[in-house]
Design an enzyme around this catalytic site. Structure first.
Site, short mmCIF file in Angstrom:
data_model
loop_
_atom_site.label_atom_id
_atom_site.label_comp_id
_atom_site.label_asym_id
_atom_site.label_seq_id
_atom_site.Cartn_x
_atom_site.Cartn_y
_atom_site.Cartn_z
N ASP A 67 0.85 -1.19 0.00
CA ASP A 67 0.00 0.00 0.00
C ASP A 67 0.88 1.24 0.00
OD1 ASP A 67 0.84 -0.14 2.70
OD2 ASP A 67 -1.04 0.68 3.44
N TYR A 69 2.96 4.71 0.77
CA TYR A 69 3.61 5.29 1.95
C TYR A 69 2.61 6.18 2.67
CZ TYR A 69 8.06 3.93 -0.29
OH TYR A 69 9.09 3.24 -0.87
#
Length: 226
Positions: A67, A69
């Protein structure tokens, strides 16, 4: 009438049914609420950057991340990538160190991997948004159904793509890929935890990917980032 999302036409052609599916409608409404309550990354205009930087027909290599940052200014819609001027996160540092080992490149100033995307590297996170400071906070919103469809679309519509699956999470996506048509290279995740245990460095994935492309008479990727 469906409002076309901000996504490249080549991807919309193969994913249009996803945008009208119930799970995606729910995802959109949940995101609206999330953005009212929390800071969400990346900015809306960057959510589909991986798709818009690399049209479907140009895909030669796929790198799968988890996913985005979750720190301020980090996520730019490409997995493992950050905008210029942003400190390189540890996983990206280890990616660049591996490139140093494989090619002898100097460590780059930029952490923006857009040059890879422009050459045909789909830098795909399996979840496309995240709540600020909360890793994996959007993993159950429905994005993974959408990105699974994306991986399958690559597998179904193209041939000879090199999939780089780093870490256990990415390796689970192998079941979506037709191994008779494509190539899969697997290794540990570039995170410090995995790298320090010896599961990342020396994987030679960047050299191996180019070798597989060249065997198909495809142009290799210039992996150098300045």
């Amino acid at each position: 009438m469906t409002i076309k999302p901000n996504i490249d036409e080549s991807w919309f052609a193969v994913l249009k049914d996803e945008f009208t599916a119930e799970y995606f409608k729910k995802l959109k409404s949940t995101l609206i609420v999330e953005k009212q309550k929390y800071k969400v990354y990346p900015p809306s205009s960057f959510i589909f950057s991986a798709f818009n930087s690399c049209p479907l027909e140009k895909v030669k290599v796929v790198i799968i991340g988890q996913d985005p940052y979750h720190g301020a200014g980090q996520a730019n819609g490409l997995c493992f990538s950050v905008a210029d001027g942003i400190v390189h996160p540890p996983s990206l540092q280890n990616i660049f160190k591996e490139l140093q080992q494989e090619f002898g490149y100097s460590y780059p100033k930029s952490g923006d991997l857009t040059p890879w995307a422009k050459q045909g590297v789909l830098l795909l996170n399996t979840t496309l948004t995240v709540r600020a400071s909360e890793a994996n906070s959007h993993k159950d919103l429905g994005w993974q159904q959408f990105t699974d469809a994306t991986i399958k679309a690559v597998s179904d519509n193209l041939e000879g793509v090199v999939f780089l699956l780093w870490g256990g999470f990415a390796k689970k996506k192998a079941k979506l890929i037709d191994k008779k048509k494509h190539f899969i290279l697997e290794t540990g995740h570039p995170s410090p935890l995995s790298a320090n245990r010896g599961y990342w460095f020396g994987n030679n994935h960047f050299i191996e990917a180019n070798k597989l492309l060249e065997e198909q008479k495809k142009a290799p990727i210039d992996w150098k980032i300045e």
